[in-house]
Every structure is written in structure tokens, then in C-alpha cells.
Design a protein around this motif. Structure first.
Motif, PDB file in Angstrom:
ATOM      1  N   LEU A   1       0.829  -1.200   0.000  1.00  0.00           N
ATOM      2  CA  LEU A   1       0.000   0.000   0.000  1.00  0.00           C
ATOM      3  C   LEU A   1       0.869   1.257   0.000  1.00  0.00           C
ATOM      4  CD1 LEU A   1      -2.752   1.373   0.178  1.00  0.00           C
ATOM      5  CD2 LEU A   1      -2.628   1.120   2.678  1.00  0.00           C
ATOM      6  N   ALA A   2       1.940   1.231   0.796  1.00  0.00           N
ATOM      7  CA  ALA A   2       2.839   2.384   0.861  1.00  0.00           C
ATOM      8  C   ALA A   2       3.478   2.662  -0.499  1.00  0.00           C
ATOM      9  CB  ALA A   2       3.920   2.143   1.913  1.00  0.00           C
ATOM     10  N   VAL A   3       3.871   1.600  -1.209  1.00  0.00           N
ATOM     11  CA  VAL A   3       4.478   1.768  -2.529  1.00  0.00           C
ATOM     12  C   VAL A   3       3.497   2.394  -3.508  1.00  0.00           C
ATOM     13  CG1 VAL A   3       5.358   0.522  -4.547  1.00  0.00           C
ATOM     14  CG2 VAL A   3       6.179  -0.077  -2.263  1.00  0.00           C
ATOM     15  N   VAL A   4       2.259   1.925  -3.496  1.00  0.00           N
ATOM     16  CA  VAL A   4       1.240   2.457  -4.409  1.00  0.00           C
ATOM     17  C   VAL A   4       0.978   3.939  -4.118  1.00  0.00           C
ATOM     18  CG1 VAL A   4      -1.189   2.338  -5.073  1.00  0.00           C
ATOM     19  CG2 VAL A   4       0.132   0.233  -4.793  1.00  0.00           C
ATOM     20  N   VAL A   5       0.768   4.256  -2.849  1.00  0.00           N
ATOM     21  CA  VAL A   5       0.499   5.658  -2.479  1.00  0.00           C
ATOM     22  C   VAL A   5       1.695   6.537  -2.820  1.00  0.00           C
ATOM     23  CG1 VAL A   5       0.010   7.228  -0.573  1.00  0.00           C
ATOM     24  CG2 VAL A   5      -1.131   5.003  -0.674  1.00  0.00           C
ATOM     25  N   LEU A   6       2.901   6.053  -2.518  1.00  0.00           N
ATOM     26  CA  LEU A   6       4.101   6.826  -2.818  1.00  0.00           C
ATOM     27  C   LEU A   6       4.228   7.084  -4.313  1.00  0.00           C
ATOM     28  CD1 LEU A   6       6.731   8.117  -1.775  1.00  0.00           C
ATOM     29  CD2 LEU A   6       7.829   5.885  -2.084  1.00  0.00           C
ATOM     30  N   ALA A   7       3.940   6.073  -5.127  1.00  0.00           N
ATOM     31  CA  ALA A   7       4.027   6.229  -6.578  1.00  0.00           C
ATOM     32  C   ALA A   7       3.044   7.284  -7.077  1.00  0.00           C
ATOM     33  CB  ALA A   7       3.764   4.894  -7.264  1.00  0.00           C
ATOM     34  N   VAL A   8       1.839   7.278  -6.530  1.00  0.00           N
ATOM     35  CA  VAL A   8       0.837   8.270  -6.920  1.00  0.00           C
ATOM     36  C   VAL A   8       1.272   9.670  -6.506  1.00  0.00           C
ATOM     37  CG1 VAL A   8      -1.531   9.062  -6.522  1.00  0.00           C
ATOM     38  CG2 VAL A   8      -1.065   6.625  -6.866  1.00  0.00           C
ATOM     39  N   LEU A   9       1.790   9.792  -5.293  1.00  0.00           N
ATOM     40  CA  LEU A   9       2.263  11.102  -4.819  1.00  0.00           C
ATOM     41  C   LEU A   9       3.422  11.603  -5.674  1.00  0.00           C
ATOM     42  CD1 LEU A   9       2.234  10.380  -0.965  1.00  0.00           C
ATOM     43  CD2 LEU A   9       0.638  11.841  -2.214  1.00  0.00           C
ATOM     44  N   TRP A  10       4.362  10.709  -5.948  1.00  0.00           N
ATOM     45  CA  TRP A  10       5.535  11.062  -6.752  1.00  0.00           C
ATOM     46  C   TRP A  10       5.108  11.523  -8.134  1.00  0.00           C
ATOM     47  CZ3 TRP A  10      10.613   8.060  -5.799  1.00  0.00           C
ATOM     48  CH2 TRP A  10      11.661   8.646  -6.514  1.00  0.00           C
ATOM     49  N   ALA A  11       4.208  10.779  -8.759  1.00  0.00           N
ATOM     50  CA  ALA A  11       3.717  11.149 -10.088  1.00  0.00           C
ATOM     51  C   ALA A  11       3.025  12.509 -10.050  1.00  0.00           C
ATOM     52  CB  ALA A  11       2.753  10.083 -10.605  1.00  0.00           C
ATOM     53  N   GLY A  12       2.287  12.758  -8.996  1.00  0.00           N
ATOM     54  CA  GLY A  12       1.610  14.042  -8.877  1.00  0.00           C
ATOM     55  C   GLY A  12       2.576  15.199  -8.777  1.00  0.00           C
ATOM     56  N   VAL A  13       3.645  15.006  -8.007  1.00  0.00           N
ATOM     57  CA  VAL A  13       4.642  16.074  -7.860  1.00  0.00           C
ATOM     58  C   VAL A  13       5.359  16.326  -9.180  1.00  0.00           C
ATOM     59  CG1 VAL A  13       6.822  16.698  -6.738  1.00  0.00           C
ATOM     60  CG2 VAL A  13       4.974  15.691  -5.388  1.00  0.00           C
ATOM     61  N   VAL A  14       5.712  15.251  -9.883  1.00  0.00           N
ATOM     62  CA  VAL A  14       6.452  15.382 -11.136  1.00  0.00           C
ATOM     63  C   VAL A  14       5.608  16.062 -12.215  1.00  0.00           C
ATOM     64  CG1 VAL A  14       7.496  14.097 -13.037  1.00  0.00           C
ATOM     65  CG2 VAL A  14       7.975  13.438 -10.664  1.00  0.00           C
ATOM     66  N   THR A  15       4.312  15.728 -12.245  1.00  0.00           N
ATOM     67  CA  THR A  15       3.438  16.248 -13.302  1.00  0.00           C
ATOM     68  C   THR A  15       2.612  17.461 -12.870  1.00  0.00           C
ATOM     69  OG1 THR A  15       1.634  14.737 -12.675  1.00  0.00           O
ATOM     70  CG2 THR A  15       3.249  13.944 -14.302  1.00  0.00           C
ATOM     71  N   GLY A  16       2.670  17.787 -11.591  1.00  0.00           N
ATOM     72  CA  GLY A  16       1.867  18.899 -11.096  1.00  0.00           C
ATOM     73  C   GLY A  16       0.380  18.593 -11.068  1.00  0.00           C
ATOM     74  N   SER A  17       0.039  17.319 -10.888  1.00  0.00           N
ATOM     75  CA  SER A  17      -1.357  16.900 -10.905  1.00  0.00           C
ATOM     76  C   SER A  17      -1.703  16.186  -9.599  1.00  0.00           C
ATOM     77  CB  SER A  17      -1.613  15.975 -12.095  1.00  0.00           C
ATOM     78  OG  SER A  17      -0.818  14.801 -12.001  1.00  0.00           O
ATOM     79  N   LEU A  18      -2.898  15.575  -9.560  1.00  0.00           N
ATOM     80  CA  LEU A  18      -3.360  14.798  -8.416  1.00  0.00           C
ATOM     81  C   LEU A  18      -3.269  15.646  -7.133  1.00  0.00           C
ATOM     82  CD1 LEU A  18      -1.584  11.458  -9.425  1.00  0.00           C
ATOM     83  CD2 LEU A  18      -3.978  12.109  -9.809  1.00  0.00           C
ATOM     84  N   LEU A  19      -2.831  15.061  -6.036  1.00  0.00           N
ATOM     85  CA  LEU A  19      -2.784  15.809  -4.777  1.00  0.00           C
ATOM     86  C   LEU A  19      -1.845  17.004  -4.862  1.00  0.00           C
ATOM     87  CD1 LEU A  19      -3.590  16.148  -1.823  1.00  0.00           C
ATOM     88  CD2 LEU A  19      -1.811  14.499  -1.211  1.00  0.00           C
ATOM     89  N   ALA A  20      -0.766  16.867  -5.592  1.00  0.00           N
ATOM     90  CA  ALA A  20       0.206  17.952  -5.704  1.00  0.00           C
ATOM     91  C   ALA A  20      -0.405  19.219  -6.285  1.00  0.00           C
ATOM     92  CB  ALA A  20       1.399  17.508  -6.557  1.00  0.00           C
ATOM     93  N   SER A  21      -1.448  19.059  -7.092  1.00  0.00           N
ATOM     94  CA  SER A  21      -2.066  20.238  -7.701  1.00  0.00           C
ATOM     95  C   SER A  21      -2.818  21.094  -6.692  1.00  0.00           C
ATOM     96  CB  SER A  21      -3.012  19.805  -8.829  1.00  0.00           C
ATOM     97  OG  SER A  21      -4.104  19.071  -8.313  1.00  0.00           O
ATOM     98  N   VAL A  22      -3.235  20.475  -5.578  1.00  0.00           N
ATOM     99  CA  VAL A  22      -3.958  21.241  -4.555  1.00  0.00           C
ATOM    100  C   VAL A  22      -3.103  21.508  -3.319  1.00  0.00           C
ATOM    101  CG1 VAL A  22      -6.192  20.390  -5.332  1.00  0.00           C
ATOM    102  CG2 VAL A  22      -4.980  19.164  -3.521  1.00  0.00           C
TER     103      VAL A  22
END
Length: 219
Positions: free
Chosen positions: A20-41
Motif C-alpha cells: 500500500l505504501a508503494v502504491v500511495v508513494l508512486a501516486v504522490l511522486w507522479a503528482g509532484v512530477v506532473t503537477g497533478s493529483l494531490l500535488a495540484s492542490v
């Protein structure tokens, strides 16, 4: 028969938590790199916190951040490790904690260097902060160290209370980094994920190594 120095958690839940930690981390990382998902807010959330935070909450958060800095968390882990190892007359707790500290350090510094995310705007900061933002070192080290403390304490009568206190302290420390506006929510969540991953790797490896110093698959 003497009590083992360590009683390791069951591997099944540990692996599940790591996955679960790997999946969440991957989503967070992708958001930061692309400026999307949680990182966008992220900036909106921290900006809102800055706009509404009362002075008392800032003072409390500064204290929590100071007390919960990585060096203090490492010191707490060292003390607990030393006490447990001395009482059990075993080096197993020392080896476990030493490996975890090494891996937590690698994850903290390595991911920061790779992602290279700047911190929130300096004008928002309520206390000095240096270096990069992702992940939050306070979140990583408080969760990583306190999780190991719970493992080291073992299945004693007061363990649920110790676990509850550990969770509350880790949440307060991580939350304080948002209140003082030196991290984004993504940074805090990433710190927690990396803490679970680092500790999980160490526990799984320890469980795979035959030893009379601990029991495996219980706790």
C-alpha cells in the motif's frame, strides 16, 4: 525458556502495508512530477492553513516541530533500543534499529535528491527550514522511529497504549510541518509511506534470517 529479544510482526500484514505504501508513494511522486493529483492542490491547502492559523497553533506547531526533529526521534529510538537490548542481553534490537536508521536515511536523502521539490514559499514559513520538500523528514523519521519503538516494546500488556501514543505523536509532528508551512500534504504522506517501506523491509529481512534472538510470525 527465556523470552526472545524481539517478537517480529507477522509477515503478511507487513507486506500488505508495504505494498500500500508503494502504491500511495508512486501516486504522490507522479503528482509532484506532473503537477497533478494531490500535488495540484498542495499549495491551496497550505495557503489556506496560513490564512486561518491562529498564533497559538503556530506556537504549538513550532514546539512540536522542534521536539519532533529527526535527531530527537533517532535519539528516542537509540535509547529504547539500548534498554531493550540490555534487558534481553542481545544485539538483535541494535541490529534491527541500525539497519532501519540506515535505510530511513537513504530514503530521506535519496528521494529528496531525485524529486528535488522546492518547499512552500518562504513568506509562509513560521520557522526556519532548509533543503528540499519531498518527503518530509519529520514525518518520515517520527513514523519510522516510533513504529520501531512499538515493535521493540513487544507484546506487553501496555503495548496498545504505546502504539496509540506513537501514532498520535507522529500525527502531531507531521501536522506541525503543515501548520508552520514548510511542507505540503504530499510531502507528509510520502514521509509516512517511506517510513513504512523502510521499516517493513528491515522487518521482513530480519524474519527471513534464522535467529534464536526473536520469534517470527507473531505479534
Amino acid at each position: 525458556m527465556s523470552r526472545p529479544a524481539l517478537v517480529l510482526p507477522r509477515p503478511g500484514p507487513t507486506v500488505a502495508a508495504m505494498a500500500l505504501a508503494v502504491v500511495v508513494l508512486a501516486v504522490l511522486w507522479a503528482g509532484v512530477v506532473t503537477g497533478s493529483l494531490l500535488a495540484s492542490v498542495d499549495p491551496l491547502v497550505v495557503g489556506w492553513i496560513v490564512a486561518v492559523r491562529p498564533a497559538a497553533s503556530v506556537t504549538t506547531a513550532v514546539v512540536a516541530s522542534t521536539v519532533g526533529q529527526p535527531a530527537v526521534m533517532i535519539a528516542v529510538l537509540v535509547v529504547v533500543t539500548g534498554v531493550v537490548g540490555w534487558r534481553a542481553r542481545s544485539w538483535a534490537p541494535v541490529a534491527l534499529s541500525g539497519a532501519a536508521v540506515a535505510l530511513l536515511t537513504l530514503f530521506d536523502n535519496g528521494v529528496k535528491a531525485v524529486v528535488a521539490r522546492p518547499r512552500p514559499p518562504t513568506v509562509w514559513h513560521a520557522m526556519p527550514a532548509h533543503g528540499l520538500s519531498f518527503p518530509s523528514g519529520h514525518a518520515l523519521w517520527s513514523a519510522g522511529a516510533l513504529l520501531l519503538v512499538v515493535v521493540l516494546v513487544g507484546p506487553v500488556r501496555g503495548r496498545p497504549v504505546v502504539a496509540l501514543i506513537a501514532v498520535l505523536v507522529a500525527v502531531v509532528i507531521a501536522g506541525s510541518r503543515l501548520v508552520v508551512a514548510v511542507h505540503y500534504p504530499s510531502d507528509v504522506l510520502a514521509g509516512w509511506c517511506l517510513a513504512v517501506l523502510a521499516d517493513g523491509i528491515v522487518l521482513i529481512v530480519a524474519g527471513a534470517v534464522p535467529s534464536s534472538a526473536y520469534r517470527r510470525g507473531v505479534g
